[in-house]
Design a protein around this motif. Sequence first.
Motif, PDB file in Angstrom:
ATOM      1  N   PHE A  45       0.828  -1.196   0.000  1.00  0.00           N
ATOM      2  CA  PHE A  45       0.000   0.000   0.000  1.00  0.00           C
ATOM      3  C   PHE A  45       0.871   1.258   0.000  1.00  0.00           C
ATOM      4  O   PHE A  45       1.837   1.360   0.748  1.00  0.00           O
ATOM      5  N   LEU A  46       0.498   2.214  -0.835  1.00  0.00           N
ATOM      6  CA  LEU A  46       1.165   3.510  -0.824  1.00  0.00           C
ATOM      7  C   LEU A  46       0.261   4.594  -0.233  1.00  0.00           C
ATOM      8  O   LEU A  46       0.622   5.265   0.727  1.00  0.00           O
ATOM      9  N   VAL A  47      -0.942   4.730  -0.818  1.00  0.00           N
ATOM     10  CA  VAL A  47      -1.779   5.862  -0.447  1.00  0.00           C
ATOM     11  C   VAL A  47      -3.226   5.594  -0.832  1.00  0.00           C
ATOM     12  O   VAL A  47      -3.502   4.871  -1.789  1.00  0.00           O
TER      13      VAL A  47
ATOM     14  N   GLU B   2      -2.193  -3.275  11.143  1.00  0.00           N
ATOM     15  CA  GLU B   2      -2.472  -4.653  10.730  1.00  0.00           C
ATOM     16  C   GLU B   2      -1.229  -5.307  10.137  1.00  0.00           C
ATOM     17  O   GLU B   2      -0.432  -4.669   9.447  1.00  0.00           O
ATOM     18  N   ASN B   3      -1.084  -6.606  10.419  1.00  0.00           N
ATOM     19  CA  ASN B   3      -0.011  -7.405   9.851  1.00  0.00           C
ATOM     20  C   ASN B   3      -0.614  -8.711   9.362  1.00  0.00           C
ATOM     21  O   ASN B   3      -1.373  -9.351  10.087  1.00  0.00           O
ATOM     22  N   VAL B   4      -0.314  -9.085   8.146  1.00  0.00           N
ATOM     23  CA  VAL B   4      -0.867 -10.298   7.562  1.00  0.00           C
ATOM     24  C   VAL B   4       0.265 -11.250   7.209  1.00  0.00           C
ATOM     25  O   VAL B   4       1.201 -10.866   6.500  1.00  0.00           O
ATOM     26  N   TYR B  25      -3.954 -12.797  10.687  1.00  0.00           N
ATOM     27  CA  TYR B  25      -3.928 -11.343  10.773  1.00  0.00           C
ATOM     28  C   TYR B  25      -3.831 -10.932  12.232  1.00  0.00           C
ATOM     29  O   TYR B  25      -4.088 -11.730  13.140  1.00  0.00           O
ATOM     30  N   SER B  26      -3.480  -9.691  12.463  1.00  0.00           N
ATOM     31  CA  SER B  26      -3.205  -9.278  13.839  1.00  0.00           C
ATOM     32  C   SER B  26      -4.266  -8.331  14.412  1.00  0.00           C
ATOM     33  O   SER B  26      -4.476  -8.311  15.626  1.00  0.00           O
ATOM     34  N   ASP B  27      -4.930  -7.557  13.560  1.00  0.00           N
ATOM     35  CA  ASP B  27      -5.864  -6.547  14.028  1.00  0.00           C
ATOM     36  C   ASP B  27      -7.271  -7.144  14.154  1.00  0.00           C
ATOM     37  O   ASP B  27      -7.913  -7.437  13.145  1.00  0.00           O
ATOM     38  N   SER B  28      -7.722  -7.328  15.361  1.00  0.00           N
ATOM     39  CA  SER B  28      -9.038  -7.945  15.573  1.00  0.00           C
ATOM     40  C   SER B  28     -10.172  -7.090  15.014  1.00  0.00           C
ATOM     41  O   SER B  28     -11.293  -7.575  14.855  1.00  0.00           O
ATOM     42  N   ALA B  29      -9.899  -5.836  14.696  1.00  0.00           N
ATOM     43  CA  ALA B  29     -10.943  -4.978  14.114  1.00  0.00           C
ATOM     44  C   ALA B  29     -11.123  -5.207  12.618  1.00  0.00           C
ATOM     45  O   ALA B  29     -12.085  -4.712  12.031  1.00  0.00           O
ATOM     46  N   SER B  30     -10.202  -5.940  12.001  1.00  0.00           N
ATOM     47  CA  SER B  30     -10.342  -6.216  10.559  1.00  0.00           C
ATOM     48  C   SER B  30     -11.629  -6.970  10.314  1.00  0.00           C
ATOM     49  O   SER B  30     -11.986  -7.893  11.057  1.00  0.00           O
ATOM     50  N   ASN B  31     -12.344  -6.566   9.267  1.00  0.00           N
ATOM     51  CA  ASN B  31     -13.666  -7.149   9.050  1.00  0.00           C
ATOM     52  C   ASN B  31     -13.923  -7.613   7.627  1.00  0.00           C
ATOM     53  O   ASN B  31     -15.029  -8.024   7.288  1.00  0.00           O
ATOM     54  N   TYR B  32     -12.922  -7.539   6.791  1.00  0.00           N
ATOM     55  CA  TYR B  32     -13.118  -7.918   5.398  1.00  0.00           C
ATOM     56  C   TYR B  32     -11.834  -8.555   4.897  1.00  0.00           C
ATOM     57  O   TYR B  32     -10.744  -8.011   5.110  1.00  0.00           O
ATOM     58  N   PHE B  33     -11.987  -9.728   4.257  1.00  0.00           N
ATOM     59  CA  PHE B  33     -10.810 -10.530   3.909  1.00  0.00           C
ATOM     60  C   PHE B  33     -10.942 -11.014   2.467  1.00  0.00           C
ATOM     61  O   PHE B  33     -11.547 -12.052   2.191  1.00  0.00           O
ATOM     62  N   PRO B  94      -8.568  -3.580   7.774  1.00  0.00           N
ATOM     63  CA  PRO B  94      -8.950  -3.007   9.065  1.00  0.00           C
ATOM     64  C   PRO B  94      -9.882  -1.811   8.858  1.00  0.00           C
ATOM     65  O   PRO B  94     -10.291  -1.531   7.738  1.00  0.00           O
ATOM     66  N   LEU B  95     -10.196  -1.124   9.891  1.00  0.00           N
ATOM     67  CA  LEU B  95     -11.220  -0.083   9.783  1.00  0.00           C
ATOM     68  C   LEU B  95     -10.724   1.182   9.086  1.00  0.00           C
ATOM     69  O   LEU B  95     -11.521   2.032   8.749  1.00  0.00           O
ATOM     70  N   ASP B  96      -9.420   1.319   8.890  1.00  0.00           N
ATOM     71  CA  ASP B  96      -8.952   2.463   8.115  1.00  0.00           C
ATOM     72  C   ASP B  96      -8.921   2.077   6.637  1.00  0.00           C
ATOM     73  O   ASP B  96      -9.493   1.084   6.245  1.00  0.00           O
ATOM     74  N   ASP B  97      -8.258   2.864   5.837  1.00  0.00           N
ATOM     75  CA  ASP B  97      -8.444   2.726   4.402  1.00  0.00           C
ATOM     76  C   ASP B  97      -7.585   1.679   3.730  1.00  0.00           C
ATOM     77  O   ASP B  97      -7.787   1.369   2.577  1.00  0.00           O
TER      78      ASP B  97
END
Lengths: 114, 111
Positions: A45-47, B2-4, B25-33, B94-97
Motif C-alpha cells: 500500500f502507498l496511499v 495490521e499485519n498479515v 492477521y493481527s488486528d481484531s478490528a479487521s472485518n473484510y478478507f 482493518p477499519l482504516d483505508d
Amino acid sequence: EPEVTQTPSHQVTQMGQEVILRCVPISNHLYFYWYRQILGQKVEFLVSFYNNEISEKSEIFDDQFSVERPDGSNFTLKIRSTKLEDSAMYFCASSLGHSGSPLHFGNGTRLTVT
Amino acid sequence: GENVEQHPSTLSVQEGDSAVIKCTYSDSASNYFPWYKQELGKRPQLIIDIRSNVGEKKDQRIAVTLNKTAKHFSLHITETQPEDSAVYFCAAFPLDDKIIFGKGTRLHILP
C-alpha cells in the motif's frame, strides 16, 4: 464490465527525473489507491484518496511522492527525483465504498529507473 | 497496524488435488478478507472474499474459511486445474483505508 485503466504500461526514466503515472478509476467509485509491487514481492500500500484528499498513506509514501485528481476522471501519482529502488510495478485501484469494498485494480505501470 | 502472514510461500499440487493457503492477521478490528489471484505480469484480481460476520463462503471450486477467534483465514481450491497456477494473495481490511496484503503464495499445478 468497467475497468480501471492505467497509462503508460511501461515507463523508463533516469534516476533523478520526475515521473507521473496516470490512472482513470471506475467512474462511480469514490475511493482511489496506489499500490506498489517490487518484482516477485507482495503488493504494498502507498496511499488512499477520498473526497479530494489523502485519507491514509504508508511510510513508503514520503515527500518524494504526491497524488492528484486534476479533473473528474484522472488520478495521478507523481514521483519526484526517482531512485533506482523506485523500480516496480505501480497499481492503481478504486473501490465503490470504504471498509469492505472490493478493490478493482488497473493493469499497472511498470516503472524502470536506470 | 495490521499485519498479515501468509503460508506457504510456494505450493505445488498435482492436478485434481486440493490446495490450501493459510493467512493470519493481527488486528481484531479487521472485518473484510479478500483473496486475489495474480497471473504472471497481470493485475491482482479478486477471486473471493469473506466478511467477518460469516465463517465460510464457497464459489464453485473455491472456498474461504474464517476463524475470527484465532484470527486466521484460509483459501481452499478443490479439483485444481492448470489454469489455477498463479500467485495468490490474501488480504485483511482493518477499519482504516488500507488493505494489507500477505506476501503471496505461488501455486504450481503439476500435470
